[in-house]
Design a protein around this motif. Sequence first.
Motif, PDB file in Angstrom:
ATOM      1  N   ASP A   8       4.387  36.929  26.511  1.00 59.11           N
ATOM      2  CA  ASP A   8       4.235  35.745  25.666  1.00 59.11           C
ATOM      3  C   ASP A   8       5.578  35.212  25.175  1.00 59.11           C
ATOM      4  O   ASP A   8       5.801  35.068  23.968  1.00 59.11           O
ATOM      5  CB  ASP A   8       3.293  36.065  24.488  1.00 59.11           C
ATOM      6  N   ASP A  50       1.852  33.819  29.473  1.00 57.43           N
ATOM      7  CA  ASP A  50       2.409  32.878  28.495  1.00 57.43           C
ATOM      8  C   ASP A  50       3.936  32.923  28.540  1.00 57.43           C
ATOM      9  O   ASP A  50       4.609  32.993  27.500  1.00 57.43           O
ATOM     10  CB  ASP A  50       1.877  33.135  27.073  1.00 57.43           C
ATOM     11  N   ASN A  80      -2.647  31.753  29.626  1.00 54.32           N
ATOM     12  CA  ASN A  80      -3.296  30.449  29.442  1.00 54.32           C
ATOM     13  C   ASN A  80      -2.297  29.323  29.211  1.00 54.32           C
ATOM     14  O   ASN A  80      -2.616  28.157  29.441  1.00 54.32           O
ATOM     15  CB  ASN A  80      -4.302  30.515  28.293  1.00 54.32           C
ATOM     16  N   HIS A  81      -1.085  29.642  28.762  1.00 57.44           N
ATOM     17  CA  HIS A  81      -0.078  28.596  28.561  1.00 57.44           C
ATOM     18  C   HIS A  81       0.722  28.318  29.841  1.00 57.44           C
ATOM     19  O   HIS A  81       1.607  27.460  29.830  1.00 57.44           O
ATOM     20  CB  HIS A  81       0.891  28.990  27.441  1.00 57.44           C
ATOM     21  N   HIS A 155      -3.059  39.084  31.330  1.00 59.75           N
ATOM     22  CA  HIS A 155      -2.759  38.400  30.069  1.00 59.75           C
ATOM     23  C   HIS A 155      -3.847  38.590  29.009  1.00 59.75           C
ATOM     24  O   HIS A 155      -3.591  39.105  27.923  1.00 59.75           O
ATOM     25  CB  HIS A 155      -2.522  36.902  30.317  1.00 59.75           C
ATOM     26  N   HIS A 194      -1.222  38.109  25.133  1.00 56.86           N
ATOM     27  CA  HIS A 194      -2.030  37.043  24.534  1.00 56.86           C
ATOM     28  C   HIS A 194      -2.143  37.086  23.017  1.00 56.86           C
ATOM     29  O   HIS A 194      -2.118  36.040  22.367  1.00 56.86           O
ATOM     30  CB  HIS A 194      -3.422  37.011  25.160  1.00 56.86           C
TER      31      HIS A 194
HETATM   32 FE   FE2 Z   1      -2.166  33.470  25.680  1.00 48.66          FE
END
Ligand code: FE2
Length: 273
Positions: A8, A50, A80-81, A155, A194
Amino acid sequence: MLIAQLTDTHLKPGGRPAYGRVDTAGLLTAAVDYVNAFVPEVDAVILSGDLTDTGSAAEYAVLRPLLDRIRAPWYAVPGNHDRADEMRTAFGDVVPYVDAADFAACLIDHHPVRLIGLDSSVAGVPWGMVGAAQLAWLDRVLAAGPDRPTLVFVHHPPFETGIGHMDVQNLKDGAELIAVLRRHPQVLHLACGHVHRAIDTVLDGVAVSIAPNAAHAVTLDLTLGGPSTFTMEPPAIRLFRFTPPRLLVSHLAYPGRFDGPHPFFDATGGLID
Ligand SMILES: [Fe+2]
Ligand SMILES: [Fe+2]
């Protein structure tokens, strides 16, 4: 064997601060310096998603030279990013992504611990899913290496942490993933990202952890409906130490300068009073 987990990193274009205040590029540089200077040497670095804040090519272009400073081989999966297609383009020459249409997983087979990175990103949504095709791939790969101690990283975590605004974004097919991992006892650990906090649990006999962050931490708020906020807690990373045949120990490590080290014993061997 030592494996550092950085997660992240949320790099922004031009290296500008994330969320108006987090120097993610500077904090990543400090974490990489720490990993590079660690004694004994770190043998591999896993980045569990991320990596950037919006998955743009401009962000990966800023990130790549920072990752190239890592002395050990490094491997990265999307969060997700991220955008899996942009990550393949940016890192495909370094990370051995599998040739699959739907997922950017990776398999690294030449270390004492076999490393398998899974892609849990789903375009356009914050929650994660490994998906049936990738689970079938994972099952096949694990079935082909029953004698190889294995660390899997992904993640999104497959469990509820109690931090509600993050739990609604966790891994939607976590039970299916754990069911596959359970079938293969050579899997020693599932390492996730995450949540930006150090969290550990055991799911159906499978050890699972979430790594802390070397930049911003998600605030530890276990109240129902707590707000989505972050806190600048001390930067931290996870460091795994493998001892054959199958002992994998997880340490938390804190990049930064602290008072010490100080001796417990004086020159005569007595405990300092
Ligand atoms: Fe995330
Ligand atoms: Fe994140």
